[in-house]
Design an enzyme around this catalytic site. Structure first.
Site, short mmCIF file in Angstrom:
data_model
loop_
_atom_site.label_atom_id
_atom_site.label_comp_id
_atom_site.label_asym_id
_atom_site.label_seq_id
_atom_site.Cartn_x
_atom_site.Cartn_y
_atom_site.Cartn_z
N CYS A 1 47.58 83.53 -27.37
CA CYS A 1 48.22 83.44 -28.69
C CYS A 1 48.17 84.80 -29.42
CB CYS A 1 47.58 82.32 -29.50
SG CYS A 1 48.60 81.70 -30.84
N HIS B 1 47.10 77.67 -25.32
CA HIS B 1 45.64 77.79 -25.45
C HIS B 1 44.91 77.02 -24.35
CE1 HIS B 1 45.36 79.60 -29.54
NE2 HIS B 1 46.54 79.01 -29.72
N GLU C 1 41.85 77.33 -23.55
CA GLU C 1 40.49 77.05 -24.01
C GLU C 1 40.38 75.75 -24.79
OE1 GLU C 1 42.34 79.16 -27.54
OE2 GLU C 1 42.53 79.19 -25.34
#
Length: 228
Positions: A86, A195, A197
């Site tokens: 991002c 994302h 994560e």
């Protein structure tokens, strides 16, 4: 393998990255301030999502001049692993470590949702535990995620297999060629808007991002063994 998670003023996904690596993957990871000027002792660097410096001027444009950035550029040029998600992706393009740029979404609106992706290159250090052509789902959350590059750059990215993730069924931001993530020519620098994560635990409903970090750790171990 020791991993640095760089924290800029306005980062808000640094904890997500740290916990994905430390808590879920049991990796050796440490926060590193944007004020630091070296990355001695680290084997990989992570640039998190968020709004570094409030996204003034352009997303990532001010972070690109942080004290830590010359060390990150040197780190990448040495062939070490660099990952940006991002805002991290935006910073990598602003720093010239990845080609192209991220502009405002075509809708001019912030988009936050889970999106389907296709793995278009599983031979990078970040994707070896995915299958070629596999479809995965990852969260996105951005207002400036539309990937843009000149025609010649796009052609080179496609020719070299530098497009690693592509949006499927829905392009949420207007990215050219449905690009969601790319690497540099060497393949040691990866930037992506989604994302991973935030998708590492079944408890939270999705672990499609986990294999990205497992791929990195496995390939880091191989690199360490080869250097002995």
């Amino acid at each position: 393998m020791k991993i640095a998670v760089v924290v800029f003023p306005g980062s808000n996904c640094d904890v997500d990255l740290y916990e994905a690596l430390h808590t879920v993957c049991h990796a050796d990871v440490e926060y590193v301030s944007h004020k630091q000027k070296n990355l001695t002792g680290f084997d990989a660097v992570m640039l998190p999502g968020g709004f570094s410096y409030g996204d003034y001027l352009r997303s990532g444009a001010i972070a690109r001049f942080s004290n830590i950035m010359p060390a990150i550029v040197e780190f990448a040029n040495e062939g070490k692993f660099v990952f940006g998600t991002c805002n991290g992706f935006q910073i990598l393009t602003e720093a010239g470590l990845l080609p192209g740029a991220l502009k405002k979404n075509n809708s001019l609106k912030f988009v936050c949702k889970e999106i389907e992706l296709k793995v278009t290159n599983n031979q990078t250090p970040f994707t070896t535990q995915y299958k070629m052509g596999e479809h995965i789902n990852l969260p996105i959350a951005h207002a400036d995620g539309s990937y843009y590059a000149e025609k010649e750059v796009l052609e080179e990215l496609e020719k070299n297999g530098q497009v690693v993730f592509r949006y499927m069924n829905e392009n949420p931001n207007g990215s050219l060629n449905d690009i969601a993530g790319i690497t540099n020519k060497k393949g040691n620098v990866l930037g992506m808007m989604p994302h991973p994560e935030r998708a590492v635990e079944a408890l939270l409903g999705n672990e499609d991002g986990l294999r990205l970090f497992k791929s990195l750790l496995a390939n880091g171990k191989k690199k360490e063994e080869a250097a002995r």
